[in-house]
Design an enzyme around this catalytic site. Sequence first.
Site, short mmCIF file in Angstrom:
data_model
loop_
_atom_site.label_atom_id
_atom_site.label_comp_id
_atom_site.label_asym_id
_atom_site.label_seq_id
_atom_site.Cartn_x
_atom_site.Cartn_y
_atom_site.Cartn_z
N HIS A 178 0.82 -1.21 0.00
CA HIS A 178 0.00 0.00 0.00
C HIS A 178 0.85 1.26 0.00
CE1 HIS A 178 0.20 0.87 4.40
NE2 HIS A 178 0.15 -0.44 4.55
N ASP A 194 6.08 0.65 6.54
CA ASP A 194 4.62 0.51 6.37
C ASP A 194 4.12 1.61 5.44
OD1 ASP A 194 2.03 -0.33 6.65
OD2 ASP A 194 1.77 0.46 8.66
N GLU A 242 -4.99 1.86 2.67
CA GLU A 242 -5.01 0.69 3.55
C GLU A 242 -5.22 1.10 5.00
OE1 GLU A 242 -3.69 -2.33 6.35
OE2 GLU A 242 -2.79 -0.37 6.08
N GLU A 243 -4.53 2.16 5.42
CA GLU A 243 -4.44 2.44 6.86
C GLU A 243 -5.79 2.67 7.52
OE1 GLU A 243 -2.11 1.70 8.56
OE2 GLU A 243 -0.26 1.84 7.41
N ASP A 277 3.17 -6.51 3.41
CA ASP A 277 2.81 -5.39 4.30
C ASP A 277 3.21 -5.65 5.75
OD1 ASP A 277 1.74 -3.03 5.27
OD2 ASP A 277 -0.34 -3.73 5.23
N HIS A 302 3.72 2.59 12.60
CA HIS A 302 2.82 3.74 12.83
C HIS A 302 3.44 4.81 13.74
CE1 HIS A 302 -0.96 1.07 11.88
NE2 HIS A 302 -0.13 1.17 10.85
#
Length: 465
Positions: free
Chosen positions: A273, A285, A319-320, A346, A418
């Site tokens: 992503h 990520d 995606e997130e 991912d 994140h």
Amino acid sequence: MFRTLLTAAAVSALLAGSAHAQDVKTAEGLRDKALLDRTAWDITEDLTTNIGPRLVGSPAMERAKDWGAAKFKALGFTNIKVEEFAKPSWTRGEESAELVGPYPMKLGIVGLGRTVPTPAGGIEADVALFKTYADLIVAPESAVKGKIVVITQPMVKAQDGAGYGVAGISRRAGPTEAAKKGALALLIRSISTSDSTVPHTGVTAFGDGVVTIPAAAIGVPEAEQLERLAAKNTLRIKLKLASTVDAKDVAWNISGEIKGSEKPDEVIVIGGHLDSWDVGTGALDDATGVAITTAAAKLIGDLPKHPKRTIRVVMFGSEESGGSSEAYLEAHKNEVSKIVLAGESDTGADRIYSLKLPAGGGAHPLMKTAAGVLAPLKIYVNQAPAAHGGADIAGLEQAGVPSIELEQDATRYFDYHHTADDTLNKVRPDELAQNVAAWASFLYLVADSDIDFRALKAAAPAASH
Ligand SMILES: [Zn+2]
């Protein structure tokens, strides 16, 4: 005696299923070339440096969309598509938190993704602290009402990342569950395996009809500090969160293909992503997932003859906080029966250690060949079938598309996931290349074959209980 047990049908199936010696040689060549190839590193460096953080709905995400299409073109992909879909955006504003009592202390926080804001002046209240999410669920309303709830449940470090789903529920459902009991706001211990003060964001429940409250994450040491303090004191916290939403925003799934030489209608869909959170630069990520799958397909595209089937790489655009999986299925529902396999990268860029195949796939001769090609990379074929190949291909999976999981070592991943620390310097070039080697060699074998995972799944014995 043994030979007589092999029926003619079994023999022909064995022959049809086995890879030709030339295919094995090509797959091994791709594997070894990938270990020395810089493409994935260059893509990761370019995306994280020149585009930066890529929150869906942000101007950076729009630049990333153009970057993705241009990257496919530059690397020789064809049939490049930019597929737009509706996606409300959310933009973070100023955020702060402090412990007011028993003594003043600034708390490093990050608002959970798509949290609602606090009133402009913030919220100040006494704390109801729970050491686990389950403790919050069983707590009486009287213990929670009018308070700021703090959940300090830790996350277990594990190679397969299994601790994430368990601890992550505090983030995903905590705000709505605390809201039901009348809480004013929620702070969670970051869903983290690190010992850092850097807090971790990530999406929380949102949307029409969801009753929720402002929610943020604190770093691990601060959560532990609050837990110790709460044993003997009444805690009081002040929290301020600001954010805005735009219901009319859009996002894009971007794709490019290495066209099949004999059966171009049969497609393998892989990808990562393109969007990320707004903290850090989304290196692990999921810039690396985009890079790994793009670089693997590019290596195959550079072969003198493309494999029989088409390999399509998708840079998923949301995606997130969700959206790209459903949008991709909606746009491709008419070709689902022609998508022979799907996969997503991912979980960062550390080495792949296991391959999970669609149910029934492990016994197929081609997959035994694949196991041999992957073995020098220190990857084993897992006995457990693939269950969840990735959030962006979940829609395809639900529509019946078989999927694989090339499982990455997640031991370090959730230290940075994140956070502002998800940056290029966490990517280990040699492990990144090992990922590309695995994807390229495995994909080639499947793409140049007639293997039908759907039929294998249908024929597989039901899982025992
Ligand atoms: Zn991701």
